[in-house]
Design an enzyme around this catalytic site. Structure first.
Site, mmCIF file in Angstrom:
data_model
loop_
_atom_site.group_PDB
_atom_site.id
_atom_site.type_symbol
_atom_site.label_atom_id
_atom_site.label_comp_id
_atom_site.label_asym_id
_atom_site.label_seq_id
_atom_site.Cartn_x
_atom_site.Cartn_y
_atom_site.Cartn_z
ATOM 1 N N ASP A 1 4.062 -11.116 2.039
ATOM 2 C CA ASP A 1 2.686 -10.900 2.503
ATOM 3 C C ASP A 1 2.571 -9.850 3.605
ATOM 4 O OD1 ASP A 1 1.995 -13.066 0.799
ATOM 5 O OD2 ASP A 1 2.474 -14.485 2.387
ATOM 6 N N GLU B 1 -7.399 -13.906 -3.514
ATOM 7 C CA GLU B 1 -6.971 -14.132 -2.135
ATOM 8 C C GLU B 1 -6.516 -12.820 -1.513
ATOM 9 O OE1 GLU B 1 -3.924 -17.043 -2.676
ATOM 10 O OE2 GLU B 1 -2.467 -15.605 -3.443
#
Length: 505
Positions: free
Chosen positions: A14, A197
């Site tokens: 991420d 997301e």
């Protein structure tokens, strides 16, 4: 500028990047490990240095409820969903001079669903490693990101609600207090993939571009984009979505997604994304940070190139340096740091009663990320003369998956163990050694294919006790391998002494 991937190897999911002057700063997720949210700096996007951790004080927040859930999937596999510090976004505000990280601490209360605690932390000097305590804000979701509009207003967007069909929400907020200054609004639902997301908003050429991840964070992972002439929407999807994916390919680097885009000083566009080096059923290293070239012509949509790395690629940047000793040590959840003493090449652990096979109680463990596909780790353990304890060397992912070699003083034996509860794997072996020996050298050799566990009771005589196929520890998960030492004992104040810990990270 040449892309050399992965730019942050090992446990580095991420990624998010911001540029301050001529330096790029990158942050990653850390889930259940402390310290959290490592900050890396680079001037060339090739060589990265660990300069600190944004969550570096246990008083900032608790990771106690960051256990790992076993979630069966429709294809018969089991996903391991770990709580804790999910996808952060890092942004610098040139007007105030502050650098912000916005993040979610996902709690797993017992007998309840996920509980996201969203927060903002800030620093006036990113090099200082001095980050504020969290400022919490009300948002029922994950993956928040910060945007500023031309009028100076600050906005937070994030992935709202429980999955799999989450939505992207946006609201104006006061970053200093976390207070909402507008109603929360759904601005996009994505293109139809599960788990929309990881949103980021960029303003370019008078338009607002909303970049998100869809399809879940594994083989169907992809990046899609939409745009609007108003930050509040409505957003129109790009007809050529997705702009980045490895789904449906035989690429060595798979699961590419969760991307953040940025410009260098020369105006070139880049993207950082997570990816997994997958060879068949082996992807032991988990999710790493990769760099991709971007293209964004005036008035046009952004495009991202594919991560092109093959399994024979020679990685120049396998080792990530740190600005000072100790920044790269990792502990599990809310560890008792008083029970961990690192003095030069000596590590002293006051043994915990609880083992790494559980999450409710603190454990005595300290380690470093595995950065290389091939290498070795070793340590010398002073054999205890009294009490009953287990202490040794371990490759750890979470309470359900680890493999280790250790000395069991109760049995006077060196033991090997591999555990993966998601795959119902559990093996153990042991060999008796002389309790007259002053110490034992424990070793792990690791490659893309296998992990070999060895010991030396006398110098120069190496014995292999166990071998693990890396496929045995490869799962759909959030984390990556950490190599370290641990100590467990039922006896109070039992201390394990390790010397010459060596790990090429």
């Amino acid at each position: 500028m040449t892309t050399i991937n992965p730019i942050i190897p090992g446990f580095a999911p991420d990624p998010s990047v911001t540029r301050i002057g001529d330096t790029f700063f990158l942050v990653n997720s850390t889930f259940h490990l402390f310290p959290g949210l490592p900050i890396y700096a680079s001037k060339d996007l090739v060589n990265w240095t660990l300069i600190g951790n944004a969550i570096n004080r246990q008083s900032q927040l608790s990771l106690h409820l960051s256990d790992t859930k076993l979630e069966p999937q429709e294809d018969g596999t089991v996903m391991l969903a770990t709580g804790g510090l999910f996808a952060p976004t890092i942004r610098h505000d040139p007007q105030s001079g502050k650098t912000y990280i916005i993040n979610t601490n996902v709690l797993h209360p017992e007998n309840a669903g996920d509980k996201p605690e969203n927060f903002i932390i800030e620093t006036d000097d990113i090099w200082s490693d001095n980050w504020s305590d969290p400022v919490y804000f009300d948002f029922d979701g994950i993956d928040p990101s910060i945007s500023w509009d031309d009028d100076g207003k600050s906005y937070i967007c994030g992935s709202h609600g429980p999955g799999p069909m989450t939505t992207i929400s946006l609201f104006e907020a006061d970053l200093s207090t976390g207070k909402k200054l507008s109603e929360e609004k759904t601005v996009w639902k994505g293109t139809g993939g599960i788990y929309p997301e990881g949103p980021h908003i960029y303003k370019k050429d008078g338009l607002y571009y909303l970049l998100i991840s869809e399809g879940g964070t594994f083989k169907d992972h992809m990046i899609t984009v939409a745009r609007s002439d108003n930050i509040l929407g409505p957003y129109e999807a790009y007809e050529n979505n997705p702009i980045l994916t490895a789904a449906g390919t035989e690429n060595y680097v798979h699961c590419t997604g969760h991307c953040d885009m940025f410009q260098d000083n020369e105006g070139h566009w880049w993207g950082v994304c997570l990816g997994m080096r997958m060879r068949g059923s082996r992807f032991h290293m988990g999710r790493e940070s990769f760099l991709v070239t971007g293209h964004w012509e005036q008035g046009d949509w952004p495009r991202l190139d594919t991560v092109e790395v093959n399994s024979s690629h020679k990685f120049k940047n396998d080792i990530v340096k740190a600005t000072k000793t100790g920044l790269d040590w990792l502990y599990i959840r809310d560890a008792n740091l008083q029970h961990h003493k690192i003095e030069g090449s000596t590590i002293r652990l006051t043994a915990s009663k609880a083992d790494i096979s559980q999450w409710k109680e603190p454990v005595s463990f300290v380690g470093k990320r595995q950065r290389k596909l091939e290498g070795t780790a070793s340590v010398t353990l002073t054999l205890p003369k009294t009490g009953s304890s287990r202490a040794g060397l371990v490759i750890y992912k979470d309470e359900h998956r680890y493999t280790r070699i250790y000395y069991d003083s109760g049995n006077k034996a060196v033991c090997f163990e591999v555990v993966n509860n998601a795959k119902k794997i559990g093996r153990r072996d042991q060999e008796k050694i002389s309790d007259e020996s002053p110490d034992v050298r424990l070793l792990i050799e690791y490659t893309d294919d296998k992990l070999t566990f060895q010991y030396e009771e006398e110098e120069g005589v190496t014995k292999t006790l166990g071998v693990v196929d890396t496929a045995e520890l490869s799962n759909a998960d959030f984390v990556g391998p950490v190599i370290g030492v641990f100590a467990v004992s039922d006896d109070e104040n039992n201390e394990a002494v390790f010397t010459d810990f060596e790990h090429e990270n």
